[in-house]
Design a protein around this motif. Structure first.
Motif, short mmCIF file in Angstrom:
data_model
loop_
_atom_site.label_atom_id
_atom_site.label_comp_id
_atom_site.label_asym_id
_atom_site.label_seq_id
_atom_site.Cartn_x
_atom_site.Cartn_y
_atom_site.Cartn_z
N VAL A 1 0.86 -1.19 0.00
CA VAL A 1 0.00 0.00 0.00
C VAL A 1 0.89 1.24 0.00
CG1 VAL A 1 -1.78 1.27 1.24
CG2 VAL A 1 -1.86 -1.23 1.18
N PHE A 2 0.55 2.21 -0.86
CA PHE A 2 1.35 3.41 -1.05
C PHE A 2 0.51 4.64 -0.74
CE2 PHE A 2 2.89 0.04 -3.71
CZ PHE A 2 4.28 0.13 -3.66
N THR B 1 3.92 1.91 2.48
CA THR B 1 3.66 2.19 3.89
C THR B 1 3.03 1.02 4.62
OG1 THR B 1 1.51 3.17 3.30
CG2 THR B 1 3.40 4.67 3.46
N GLU B 2 2.43 0.07 3.88
CA GLU B 2 1.80 -1.10 4.50
C GLU B 2 2.06 -2.32 3.63
OE1 GLU B 2 0.15 -1.38 7.32
OE2 GLU B 2 -0.59 0.62 7.87
N LEU B 3 2.11 -3.49 4.27
CA LEU B 3 2.20 -4.77 3.56
C LEU B 3 1.03 -5.63 4.02
CD1 LEU B 3 3.66 -6.89 1.80
CD2 LEU B 3 4.99 -7.51 3.83
N GLU C 1 -3.07 3.68 -2.33
CA GLU C 1 -3.11 2.88 -3.55
C GLU C 1 -2.44 1.55 -3.28
OE1 GLU C 1 -4.59 3.66 -6.33
OE2 GLU C 1 -5.05 5.77 -5.90
N ASP C 2 -3.10 0.46 -3.65
CA ASP C 2 -2.52 -0.86 -3.42
C ASP C 2 -2.05 -1.47 -4.73
OD1 ASP C 2 -4.69 -3.22 -4.26
OD2 ASP C 2 -5.61 -1.29 -3.79
N ALA D 1 11.48 -8.77 0.95
CA ALA D 1 12.41 -7.64 0.96
C ALA D 1 11.87 -6.49 1.80
CB ALA D 1 12.67 -7.18 -0.47
N LEU D 2 10.56 -6.25 1.71
CA LEU D 2 9.96 -5.19 2.53
C LEU D 2 10.07 -5.53 4.01
CD1 LEU D 2 6.62 -3.93 0.89
CD2 LEU D 2 8.69 -2.62 1.38
N MET D 3 9.76 -6.79 4.37
CA MET D 3 9.82 -7.17 5.78
C MET D 3 11.24 -7.05 6.33
SD MET D 3 7.07 -10.33 6.16
CE MET D 3 7.58 -11.25 4.71
N ARG D 4 12.24 -7.44 5.52
CA ARG D 4 13.64 -7.29 5.96
C ARG D 4 14.00 -5.82 6.18
NH1 ARG D 4 14.66 -11.28 2.02
NH2 ARG D 4 15.45 -9.67 0.61
#
Length: 442
Positions: free
Chosen positions: A371-372, A385-387, A423-424, A434-437
């Motif tokens: 999510v952006f 900003t969100e996963l 926006e998703d 990669a985002l979580m890391r």
């Protein structure tokens, strides 16, 4: 559109400048705009309402002494005289006002919150139809073909006829015509008349046929942008430096976007005028086979002789795709219409490409979404900003990755229903990892 005020220390701005899609225009005072050079370092950017306050003041001063007056509800877009609530004329030394009651009266209308604009007698004849609420009629001939669209107030009657212009009329009194009163402005009948007459003229002329696309909610010639021609070889759209390329716009656009667009026949001279005033850059969909606008072959930007394309690689890059279309029989081109935005188109394409990859390439127990904060941020994963994850093959239940754990959420549902901003975008399991890391290292 951007707006600039240029000052030289005097009480009024030295110049008013607006820019749109690379075109720079300066205001002349009476209501005309002329092309100009860049605003320069002395220019101050302002919002639209402050800008049009200055436009109104310049027009009012330049028009001082004109015999009539229009009352405007706002200074916004004062140069176009579109927000007219009443008009005034002088007859035998007496001011007469026309407003929504459709009758010329000596009584002064309520001026609270209104601004006065001097206008000419010629402008009065045009603007009285905006100030009043005319009655509308459609007049049919002996074939029951629309003969004219008529508007009437107690002091005047005008008809839009097969000559394709408004002119004084006495058609409502004709006994050889069938008059049909309308409850509202008969745009469909006006369009049928305009398109029918233009089609007859085009067929009588012979040779290549030219068309543009007419927005049904309004007829604004300045907004007509695409030029399409039909020859024995088929349909083509003009794309600028690469000339005329195969297209299916005449069939595809009305079918996909009905009732928003009509196909309007135009003359070769009108086609040249539209092409001459088009601003750069221009945008095009390159479509392949039966792929729709959600998954085009590419979105292409043309700026003069330069071209770049947004392809299934989901990035903009220099391109020569349009120059090669003639060698690709499966490809055809659609030009963006005035209300189509390149950012919206590339985002829609990115979603479609990623959904296809999710179903064909990305395997796993879950589907992932980033999510952006806005559309412009979507093409850089670091802006997320969100996963969110859902069970593969479903959009429910939703879980958000926060503080190193997955928790129940309804964010995607809320975004889809307009209850939350953002926006998703579907992303791959590798991108999610990669985002979580990255977030765990904060």
């Amino acid at each position: 559109m951007k707006y600039f005020v240029i000052r030289d220390g005097g009480p009024v701005p030295r110049a008013l400048v607006r820019t749109h899609q690379g075109v720079v225009e300066t205001f002349t005072g009476r209501g005309e705009w002329v092309e100009a050079g860049p605003p320069g370092t002395a220019a101050t950017e302002v919002d639209a309402y402050e800008f049009y306050d200055h436009v109104y003041e310049a027009m009012r001063d330049a028009r001082a002494g004109l015999p009539c007056v229009a009352l405007l509800s706002t200074t916004y877009r004062a140069d176009e005289l579109i927000n007219v609530d009443a008009v005034m004329r002088v007859r035998d030394g007496v001011e007469e006002w026309l407003d929504r009651d459709n009758v010329w009266r000596a009584e002064h209308p309520d001026l609270e919150g209104k601004v006065r604009m001097p206008i000419s007698e010629e402008e009065l004849d045009r603007l009285k139809w905006t100030a009043a609420r005319p009655e509308w009629f459609v007049v049919h001939d002996e074939r029951d073909y629309p003969y004219a669209v008529v508007r009437k107030i107690p002091s005047a009657e005008e008809a839009f006829t097969r000559d394709l212009r408004w002119e004084s009329s006495d058609l409502l009194g004709r006994t050889d015509l069938r008059v049909e009163k309308q409850d509202y402005r008969p745009s469909d009948q006006r369009a049928a008349l305009e398109i029918g007459v233009r089609r007859d003229r085009q067929r009588a002329r012979g040779g290549p046929e030219y068309f543009t696309l007419w927005p049904r909610v309004r007829f604004e010639p300045a907004e007509l942008s695409s030029v399409i021609r039909r020859t024995k070889a088929g349909e083509e759209v003009c794309v600028g430096h690469s000339g005329w390329l195969p297209s299916r716009m005449l069939d595809d656009i009305p079918r996909e976007y009905y009732p928003f667009w009509w196909v309007l026949p135009i003359s070769p001279e009108e086609a040249d005028e539209i092409l001459a005033r088009r601003a750069e850059p221009r945008y095009y969909h390159v479509l392949s086979g039966n792929d729709g606008l959600d998954l085009p072959h590419a979105v292409v930007e043309v700026d003069g002789g330069h071209e770049k394309a947004f392809t299934w690689d989901l990035a903009w890059a220099p391109s020569d795709l349009l120059s090669r279309i003639a060698e690709e029989p499966d490809l055809h081109v659609q030009e963006f219409l005035p209300d189509w935005g390149p950012l919206e188109a590339t985002l829609r394409m990115a979603r479609a490409v990623r959904r296809r990859r999710r179903s064909r390439e990305w395997n796993g127990q879950f589907w992932y979404h980033a999510v952006f904060p806005g559309r412009a941020a979507v093409f850089d994963l670091s802006n997320a900003t969100e996963l969110i994850r859902t069970v593969a093959g479903s959009h429910y239940p939703e879980e958000a990755y926060r503080d190193g754990a997955w928790t129940r959420t309804y964010l995607l549902e809320d975004i889809g229903r307009g209850k939350a901003d953002g926006e998703d975008l579907p992303i791959s399991p590798a991108e999610a990892e990669a985002l979580m890391r990255r977030w765990s290292q904060r």
